[in-house]
Design an enzyme around this catalytic site. Sequence first.
Site: not given
Length: 358
Positions: A103, A171, A195
Amino acid sequence: MAGRVFNFNPGPAVLPVEALETLRDNLLNYKNSGIGILEMSHRGKDFEGILNDAEGLLRELLEINDDYAVIFATGGATNQFSMVPMNLLGKGQTADYIITGSWSKKACAEAKKFGEVHIAASSEDKKFSYIPKQVSLSDKPAYVHFTSNNTIYGSQFRSEPQAGDGMLVCDASSDFLHKKIEIKKYGLIYAGAQKNLGPAGVTLVIIRKDWLERTPQGLPIMMDYNTYVKERSLYNTPPVFAIYAVAEVLKWVKKQGLAVVQKQNEEKAAMLYKTIDESAMYKAVVEPDSRSIMNVVFRLSSEELETKFVKEAAARGFAGLKGHRSVGGIRASIYNAFPIAGVAALVEFMKEFERQNS
Ligand SMILES: *Cc1c(COP(=O)(O)O)cnc(C)c1O
């Protein structure tokens, strides 16, 4: 609840049953308004209340003061990979990125399209199996970007990387609200909700208000943070249902207490890592001081055995344990809403599987 299995999926992921029941109960008729939650105007009083709830609870749980704006955006964390540099990386400036997995690599690749990037640290040399202890920042970075929890590789920052107060861009998609953090260290935090926070469809952004002045002229309107702040995330139709779900999850977190949620998260992870470390069959892939308490990644001695493990686990009511396709192995995602009873049951299964297969 009858028929529900232990859901270890990495995202979209398990949500608190209590929150789901409230969503269900308001699906056809929201608080006796005569209109269901999926059918109501985003400009009406009811949704205004929901938006106030979501933002208010978030500010309360994380002690977010008025120097920061809270935004409900769409496009996922992936859209933030682009919005962050588009808004914050000015001409002639450099942004620092800490690379700890897939990511952060993607986030960094987007930033390169808009300006200079400096890699302040990377753990790619050892397949992202650790969190770098040292970061070497550039001279005057526009911001320092890191990924607090690496959902795929199963590593996590124990504390924030060193950078000046208010300089971090994070993030936090896969560990947002797993514990209290000190907001003043951050300039911007973003998280796709699916999530740890709610369903897919909404992306949470917390941004320093003084950073809003950095945005260059002429950005597409939905890529400009100012649009969201000025219009309170209501410039266009926001994901009404997803925001409602986030509000209900936040109510659940508040009811538990964030400190209690954190303690349970630590307990759940400790149970799994202890089982792994004490076994001859399971091998953790991440260095002990860098292990994620959200995504526990481990391997068995062969891919055949891993396939057998996932298959037998599924038959016993443990869903979503297969590791990410890019790394393989097993991954148990145990976010806030994942019950400790499910971890205890998995531990029992792991011990039994080891006895029968060694
Ligand atoms: C899942 C995930 C993403 C991607 O999120 P989308 O909402 O699908 O764009 C980005 N970063 C991290 C850390 C993630 O876990």
